[in-house]
Design a protein around this motif. Structure first.
Motif, short mmCIF file in Angstrom:
data_model
loop_
_atom_site.label_atom_id
_atom_site.label_comp_id
_atom_site.label_asym_id
_atom_site.label_seq_id
_atom_site.Cartn_x
_atom_site.Cartn_y
_atom_site.Cartn_z
N LEU A 14 0.81 -1.22 0.00
CA LEU A 14 0.00 0.00 0.00
C LEU A 14 0.84 1.27 0.00
O LEU A 14 0.34 2.34 -0.28
N PHE A 15 2.12 1.13 0.33
CA PHE A 15 2.95 2.30 0.60
C PHE A 15 2.92 3.33 -0.54
O PHE A 15 2.68 4.51 -0.30
N ASP A 16 3.19 2.90 -1.78
CA ASP A 16 3.27 3.85 -2.89
C ASP A 16 1.96 4.60 -3.08
O ASP A 16 1.96 5.81 -3.32
N GLU A 17 0.84 3.89 -2.98
CA GLU A 17 -0.47 4.52 -3.14
C GLU A 17 -0.71 5.56 -2.05
O GLU A 17 -1.15 6.69 -2.32
N VAL A 18 -0.41 5.20 -0.81
CA VAL A 18 -0.61 6.14 0.31
C VAL A 18 0.36 7.31 0.20
O VAL A 18 -0.01 8.46 0.44
N PHE A 19 1.60 7.04 -0.19
CA PHE A 19 2.61 8.09 -0.35
C PHE A 19 2.12 9.14 -1.35
O PHE A 19 2.18 10.34 -1.08
N GLU A 20 1.59 8.70 -2.49
CA GLU A 20 1.06 9.64 -3.49
C GLU A 20 -0.15 10.39 -2.96
O GLU A 20 -0.31 11.59 -3.21
N GLN A 21 -1.02 9.73 -2.21
CA GLN A 21 -2.20 10.36 -1.62
C GLN A 21 -1.79 11.44 -0.62
O GLN A 21 -2.39 12.52 -0.58
N VAL A 22 -0.78 11.15 0.17
CA VAL A 22 -0.29 12.14 1.15
C VAL A 22 0.27 13.35 0.43
O VAL A 22 -0.03 14.50 0.78
N LYS A 23 1.08 13.15 -0.61
CA LYS A 23 1.64 14.28 -1.36
C LYS A 23 0.52 15.12 -1.98
O LYS A 23 0.58 16.35 -1.94
N SER A 24 -0.50 14.46 -2.52
CA SER A 24 -1.64 15.16 -3.10
C SER A 24 -2.39 15.96 -2.02
O SER A 24 -2.77 17.11 -2.23
N GLY A 25 -2.59 15.35 -0.87
CA GLY A 25 -3.27 16.02 0.24
C GLY A 25 -2.50 17.23 0.74
O GLY A 25 -3.09 18.27 1.05
N VAL A 26 -1.18 17.11 0.80
CA VAL A 26 -0.34 18.24 1.23
C VAL A 26 -0.45 19.39 0.23
O VAL A 26 -0.60 20.54 0.64
N ARG A 27 -0.41 19.07 -1.06
CA ARG A 27 -0.56 20.13 -2.08
C ARG A 27 -1.91 20.84 -1.92
O ARG A 27 -1.99 22.07 -1.97
N ALA A 28 -2.98 20.06 -1.72
CA ALA A 28 -4.32 20.64 -1.57
C ALA A 28 -4.39 21.51 -0.31
O ALA A 28 -4.98 22.59 -0.33
N TRP A 29 -3.79 21.04 0.79
CA TRP A 29 -3.80 21.82 2.04
C TRP A 29 -3.06 23.13 1.84
O TRP A 29 -3.53 24.19 2.27
N ARG A 30 -1.91 23.11 1.17
CA ARG A 30 -1.13 24.34 0.95
C ARG A 30 -1.93 25.33 0.10
O ARG A 30 -1.94 26.53 0.39
N GLU A 31 -2.61 24.84 -0.93
CA GLU A 31 -3.45 25.73 -1.76
C GLU A 31 -4.58 26.33 -0.94
O GLU A 31 -4.87 27.52 -1.04
N ASN A 32 -5.23 25.51 -0.12
CA ASN A 32 -6.31 25.99 0.73
C ASN A 32 -5.80 27.02 1.73
O ASN A 32 -6.41 28.07 1.91
N ARG A 33 -4.67 26.73 2.37
CA ARG A 33 -4.12 27.67 3.36
C ARG A 33 -3.76 28.99 2.70
O ARG A 33 -3.98 30.06 3.25
N ARG A 34 -3.21 28.91 1.50
CA ARG A 34 -2.84 30.13 0.76
C ARG A 34 -4.08 30.99 0.50
O ARG A 34 -4.00 32.21 0.52
N SER A 35 -5.24 30.36 0.29
CA SER A 35 -6.45 31.12 -0.03
C SER A 35 -7.15 31.67 1.21
O SER A 35 -7.93 32.60 1.10
N VAL A 36 -6.88 31.11 2.39
CA VAL A 36 -7.60 31.55 3.59
C VAL A 36 -6.74 32.31 4.59
O VAL A 36 -7.27 32.91 5.51
#
Length: 114
Positions: A75-97
């Motif tokens: 599962l590692f690779d799938e979760v690793f990619e999901q975490v990177k995607s989640g971090v990118r989304a969080w940074r974009e959200n934080r930048r907007s708020v």
């Protein structure tokens, strides 16, 4: 042994509230939440490594995602990619708020697994 941990480290002026907000964001990511609910993933804060502790205004905290069970390495690779995607989304959200740039975030395999 294959990796079963992912370390998420906030740098460059991250606050404790940033660490808590990113941890909460990752906990709500659909795939990660499903793994947490099934007991196959733990998301926890831990004391950062020495190099994180010396960064100016840094929190010295990491977020650790630990995969549990026999299938964890697969599962590692799938979760690793999901975490990177989640971090990118969080940074974009934080930048907007919030004003200013969000802290940089490093996502890397954790522990001493290779």
């Amino acid at each position: 042994m294959a990796n079963t941990e992912i370390r998420v480290r906030l740098t460059h002026g991250a606050s404790e509230s940033d660490v808590g907000a990113l941890k909460a964001w990752l906990e709500r990511e659909q795939k990660l939440e499903a793994l947490r609910n099934s007991g196959r993933l733990e998301i926890q804060e831990s004391a950062g490594t020495e190099d994180g502790a010396h960064s100016p205004m840094g929190t010295g905290m990491d977020i650790m995602l630990v995969l549990i069970g026999a299938g964890a390495p697969k599962l590692f690779d799938e979760v690793f990619e999901q975490v990177k995607s989640g971090v990118r989304a969080w940074r974009e959200n934080r930048r907007s708020v919030e004003r200013g740039e969000p802290p940089e975030v490093d996502v890397e395999p954790g522990g001493d697994g290779r």
